[in-house]
Design a protein around this motif. Sequence first.
Motif, PDB file in Angstrom:
ATOM      1  N   LEU A 123      -0.554 -34.809 -15.101  1.00 28.92           N
ATOM      2  CA  LEU A 123       0.342 -35.898 -15.513  1.00 28.92           C
ATOM      3  C   LEU A 123      -0.065 -36.439 -16.870  1.00 28.92           C
ATOM      4  O   LEU A 123       0.790 -36.671 -17.747  1.00 28.92           O
ATOM      5  N   LEU A 124      -1.357 -36.637 -17.055  1.00 28.56           N
ATOM      6  CA  LEU A 124      -1.846 -37.133 -18.343  1.00 28.56           C
ATOM      7  C   LEU A 124      -1.504 -36.165 -19.464  1.00 28.56           C
ATOM      8  O   LEU A 124      -1.039 -36.569 -20.544  1.00 28.56           O
ATOM      9  N   SER A 125      -1.684 -34.862 -19.224  1.00 28.78           N
ATOM     10  CA  SER A 125      -1.410 -33.858 -20.255  1.00 28.78           C
ATOM     11  C   SER A 125       0.076 -33.806 -20.603  1.00 28.78           C
ATOM     12  O   SER A 125       0.452 -33.665 -21.781  1.00 28.78           O
ATOM     13  N   LEU A 126       0.935 -33.919 -19.598  1.00 28.92           N
ATOM     14  CA  LEU A 126       2.377 -33.925 -19.858  1.00 28.92           C
ATOM     15  C   LEU A 126       2.767 -35.141 -20.700  1.00 28.92           C
ATOM     16  O   LEU A 126       3.607 -35.036 -21.607  1.00 28.92           O
ATOM     17  N   MET A 127       2.151 -36.272 -20.397  1.00 29.67           N
ATOM     18  CA  MET A 127       2.446 -37.479 -21.173  1.00 29.67           C
ATOM     19  C   MET A 127       1.934 -37.327 -22.608  1.00 29.67           C
ATOM     20  O   MET A 127       2.560 -37.813 -23.555  1.00 29.67           O
ATOM     21  N   VAL A 128       0.811 -36.647 -22.774  1.00 27.85           N
ATOM     22  CA  VAL A 128       0.294 -36.382 -24.120  1.00 27.85           C
ATOM     23  C   VAL A 128       1.303 -35.543 -24.908  1.00 27.85           C
ATOM     24  O   VAL A 128       1.623 -35.839 -26.077  1.00 27.85           O
ATOM     25  N   ALA A 129       1.822 -34.485 -24.277  1.00 26.75           N
ATOM     26  CA  ALA A 129       2.779 -33.611 -24.951  1.00 26.75           C
ATOM     27  C   ALA A 129       4.060 -34.358 -25.316  1.00 26.75           C
ATOM     28  O   ALA A 129       4.564 -34.250 -26.443  1.00 26.75           O
ATOM     29  N   VAL A 130       4.589 -35.127 -24.373  1.00 30.06           N
ATOM     30  CA  VAL A 130       5.812 -35.885 -24.627  1.00 30.06           C
ATOM     31  C   VAL A 130       5.590 -36.900 -25.739  1.00 30.06           C
ATOM     32  O   VAL A 130       6.424 -37.057 -26.637  1.00 30.06           O
ATOM     33  N   GLY A 131       4.443 -37.590 -25.677  1.00 26.54           N
ATOM     34  CA  GLY A 131       4.145 -38.564 -26.721  1.00 26.54           C
ATOM     35  C   GLY A 131       4.005 -37.923 -28.082  1.00 26.54           C
ATOM     36  O   GLY A 131       4.445 -38.491 -29.095  1.00 26.54           O
ATOM     37  N   GLY A 132       3.413 -36.721 -28.116  1.00 23.37           N
ATOM     38  CA  GLY A 132       3.308 -36.021 -29.395  1.00 23.37           C
ATOM     39  C   GLY A 132       4.664 -35.686 -29.966  1.00 23.37           C
ATOM     40  O   GLY A 132       4.898 -35.815 -31.183  1.00 23.37           O
ATOM     41  N   VAL A 133       5.578 -35.251 -29.102  1.00 27.33           N
ATOM     42  CA  VAL A 133       6.948 -34.953 -29.555  1.00 27.33           C
ATOM     43  C   VAL A 133       7.609 -36.217 -30.098  1.00 27.33           C
ATOM     44  O   VAL A 133       8.275 -36.197 -31.153  1.00 27.33           O
ATOM     45  N   VAL A 134       7.428 -37.340 -29.399  1.00 28.89           N
ATOM     46  CA  VAL A 134       8.008 -38.612 -29.853  1.00 28.89           C
ATOM     47  C   VAL A 134       7.443 -38.990 -31.223  1.00 28.89           C
ATOM     48  O   VAL A 134       8.180 -39.441 -32.112  1.00 28.89           O
ATOM     49  N   ALA A 135       6.122 -38.811 -31.388  1.00 32.42           N
ATOM     50  CA  ALA A 135       5.501 -39.159 -32.669  1.00 32.42           C
ATOM     51  C   ALA A 135       6.030 -38.281 -33.800  1.00 32.42           C
ATOM     52  O   ALA A 135       6.270 -38.769 -34.923  1.00 32.42           O
ATOM     53  N   VAL A 136       6.232 -36.983 -33.531  1.00 30.97           N
ATOM     54  CA  VAL A 136       6.797 -36.086 -34.543  1.00 30.97           C
ATOM     55  C   VAL A 136       8.182 -36.554 -34.962  1.00 30.97           C
ATOM     56  O   VAL A 136       8.522 -36.621 -36.164  1.00 30.97           O
ATOM     57  N   ILE A 137       9.010 -36.896 -33.996  1.00 29.29           N
ATOM     58  CA  ILE A 137      10.377 -37.353 -34.276  1.00 29.29           C
ATOM     59  C   ILE A 137      10.359 -38.638 -35.086  1.00 29.29           C
ATOM     60  O   ILE A 137      11.106 -38.807 -36.064  1.00 29.29           O
ATOM     61  N   MET A 138       9.475 -39.569 -34.703  1.00 32.33           N
ATOM     62  CA  MET A 138       9.421 -40.855 -35.395  1.00 32.33           C
ATOM     63  C   MET A 138       8.966 -40.684 -36.841  1.00 32.33           C
ATOM     64  O   MET A 138       9.485 -41.358 -37.747  1.00 32.33           O
ATOM     65  N   ARG A 139       8.031 -39.787 -37.069  1.00 29.36           N
ATOM     66  CA  ARG A 139       7.546 -39.590 -38.434  1.00 29.36           C
ATOM     67  C   ARG A 139       8.582 -38.906 -39.307  1.00 29.36           C
ATOM     68  O   ARG A 139       8.676 -39.176 -40.503  1.00 29.36           O
ATOM     69  N   ARG A 140       9.354 -38.038 -38.721  1.00 25.80           N
ATOM     70  CA  ARG A 140      10.413 -37.386 -39.492  1.00 25.80           C
ATOM     71  C   ARG A 140      11.574 -38.339 -39.768  1.00 25.80           C
ATOM     72  O   ARG A 140      12.364 -38.108 -40.683  1.00 25.80           O
ATOM     73  N   SER A 141      11.670 -39.384 -38.953  1.00 22.94           N
ATOM     74  CA  SER A 141      12.735 -40.376 -39.178  1.00 22.94           C
ATOM     75  C   SER A 141      12.210 -41.587 -39.929  1.00 22.94           C
ATOM     76  O   SER A 141      12.781 -42.670 -39.866  1.00 22.94           O
ATOM     77  N   GLU A 142      11.073 -41.406 -40.589  1.00 25.30           N
ATOM     78  CA  GLU A 142      10.478 -42.441 -41.446  1.00 25.30           C
ATOM     79  C   GLU A 142      10.045 -43.687 -40.674  1.00 25.30           C
ATOM     80  O   GLU A 142      10.123 -44.808 -41.185  1.00 25.30           O
ATOM     81  N   ASP A 194       0.041 -42.898 -29.722  1.00 29.21           N
ATOM     82  CA  ASP A 194      -1.148 -42.334 -29.081  1.00 29.21           C
ATOM     83  C   ASP A 194      -1.835 -43.339 -28.148  1.00 29.21           C
ATOM     84  O   ASP A 194      -2.049 -43.039 -26.966  1.00 29.21           O
ATOM     85  N   PRO A 195      -2.192 -44.547 -28.603  1.00 30.51           N
ATOM     86  CA  PRO A 195      -2.851 -45.490 -27.682  1.00 30.51           C
ATOM     87  C   PRO A 195      -1.933 -45.995 -26.576  1.00 30.51           C
ATOM     88  O   PRO A 195      -2.399 -46.251 -25.455  1.00 30.51           O
ATOM     89  N   VAL A 196      -0.643 -46.140 -26.880  1.00 25.55           N
ATOM     90  CA  VAL A 196       0.283 -46.574 -25.832  1.00 25.55           C
ATOM     91  C   VAL A 196       0.356 -45.532 -24.716  1.00 25.55           C
ATOM     92  O   VAL A 196       0.451 -45.861 -23.527  1.00 25.55           O
ATOM     93  N   LEU A 197       0.283 -44.253 -25.100  1.00 31.58           N
ATOM     94  CA  LEU A 197       0.274 -43.184 -24.109  1.00 31.58           C
ATOM     95  C   LEU A 197      -0.925 -43.314 -23.172  1.00 31.58           C
ATOM     96  O   LEU A 197      -0.816 -43.077 -21.965  1.00 31.58           O
ATOM     97  N   VAL A 198      -2.083 -43.664 -23.720  1.00 34.94           N
ATOM     98  CA  VAL A 198      -3.277 -43.839 -22.892  1.00 34.94           C
ATOM     99  C   VAL A 198      -3.047 -44.941 -21.863  1.00 34.94           C
ATOM    100  O   VAL A 198      -3.401 -44.805 -20.682  1.00 34.94           O
ATOM    101  N   LEU A 199      -2.430 -46.044 -22.292  1.00 39.69           N
ATOM    102  CA  LEU A 199      -2.166 -47.155 -21.374  1.00 39.69           C
ATOM    103  C   LEU A 199      -1.181 -46.741 -20.278  1.00 39.69           C
ATOM    104  O   LEU A 199      -1.377 -47.058 -19.094  1.00 39.69           O
ATOM    105  N   ILE A 200      -0.124 -46.023 -20.670  1.00 37.61           N
ATOM    106  CA  ILE A 200       0.858 -45.575 -19.678  1.00 37.61           C
ATOM    107  C   ILE A 200       0.226 -44.603 -18.694  1.00 37.61           C
ATOM    108  O   ILE A 200       0.436 -44.692 -17.472  1.00 37.61           O
ATOM    109  N   ALA A 201      -0.560 -43.658 -19.217  1.00 36.87           N
ATOM    110  CA  ALA A 201      -1.216 -42.677 -18.342  1.00 36.87           C
ATOM    111  C   ALA A 201      -2.193 -43.358 -17.388  1.00 36.87           C
ATOM    112  O   ALA A 201      -2.274 -42.997 -16.206  1.00 36.87           O
ATOM    113  N   SER A 202      -2.928 -44.336 -17.884  1.00 36.61           N
ATOM    114  CA  SER A 202      -3.875 -45.053 -17.026  1.00 36.61           C
ATOM    115  C   SER A 202      -3.151 -45.749 -15.883  1.00 36.61           C
ATOM    116  O   SER A 202      -3.599 -45.716 -14.729  1.00 36.61           O
ATOM    117  N   ALA A 203      -2.019 -46.381 -16.199  1.00 37.37           N
ATOM    118  CA  ALA A 203      -1.242 -47.062 -15.156  1.00 37.37           C
ATOM    119  C   ALA A 203      -0.662 -46.070 -14.153  1.00 37.37           C
ATOM    120  O   ALA A 203      -0.590 -46.343 -12.956  1.00 37.37           O
TER     121      ALA A 203
END
Length: 302
Positions: A157-176, A185-194
């Motif tokens: 579950l943690l790894s899947l959330m890491v992958a999804v979060g990475g995709v979100v970060a890529v999209i956000m950076r391409r959209s400035e 990245d840190p928000v993902l850690v909090l979500i995964a912990s919960a």
Amino acid sequence: MAADPRSHERRALLLSLAVTGALGSAALVWGIISGSSVILFDGLYMLAGIVLVAVSLVAARTAETRPTPDYPFGRHGATPLAVCLQGAALLATLVYGASDAVAVIVNGGSDASAGSVVAYGIVSAALSLVVMIFLRGPARLSQLAQAELVSWRAGALLSLMVAVGGVVAVIMRRSEAESAAAYVDPVLVLIASAAIAPMATSLLRQGLRELMEAAPPAELRANIEAAAAAAAAEYELPDPIVRATRLGRRLYVEVDFLVQPGDWRVEDEDRVRRFVVDRLESSDYQLWATVELSTDPTLIED
């Protein structure tokens, strides 16, 4: 001949130990290179798991030792104790990860490589799923393998959330949206912990229940009650008083019948006991059964 569940348990734990060591070490290196706190968190989670798997292996061996004068009932308590340690250590890892994530957010976020985060998440999730498939069979018969399965499920579950979060970060950076992407990245850690916390709590609760001699799982309890009821019907006995608890692979069962004085002999009690034992004996558990016919209600009632 039925397969020995102990050998399946040992192989499952050794596989978990090997994969945990390899993946945890890779995650630490990957996290340092990419600058990702969530990958570092996953690596620490994995490496902490090495100690826990080793504890489980020791517990499995300890539970198999024969009774001694100091431990006349054996050492089956080692199994739920190891499960408790699994749950407690997992909770401690989550608290550490969440605290670190809050510190990263307060300090302005993380500049982790989003592409590297996505790649790690996919690889780690795939390996976790493979291990989960292997553990699924042994987990049906072994609490230690079940605890490992829960840990790998949390890791997947943690790894899947890491992958999804990475995709979100890529999209956000391409959209400035670079500034917002730094917090993914840190928000993902909090979500995964919960998300993982209930799994850790469940492990801790399961181990504590056994150590406190709670009733066995509902399905097992129903089988015990059915065997006692069948004995009552077969020998025209009154309704039984049934008590049971499970400690690792040892199953303790007590079945008491209140009978009239002068109607029953010792050999009759033996036949009733054999009737109950024959219906409960299994390669899955080591049965310790007490079946008593008594004329004194104060000896068998709570």
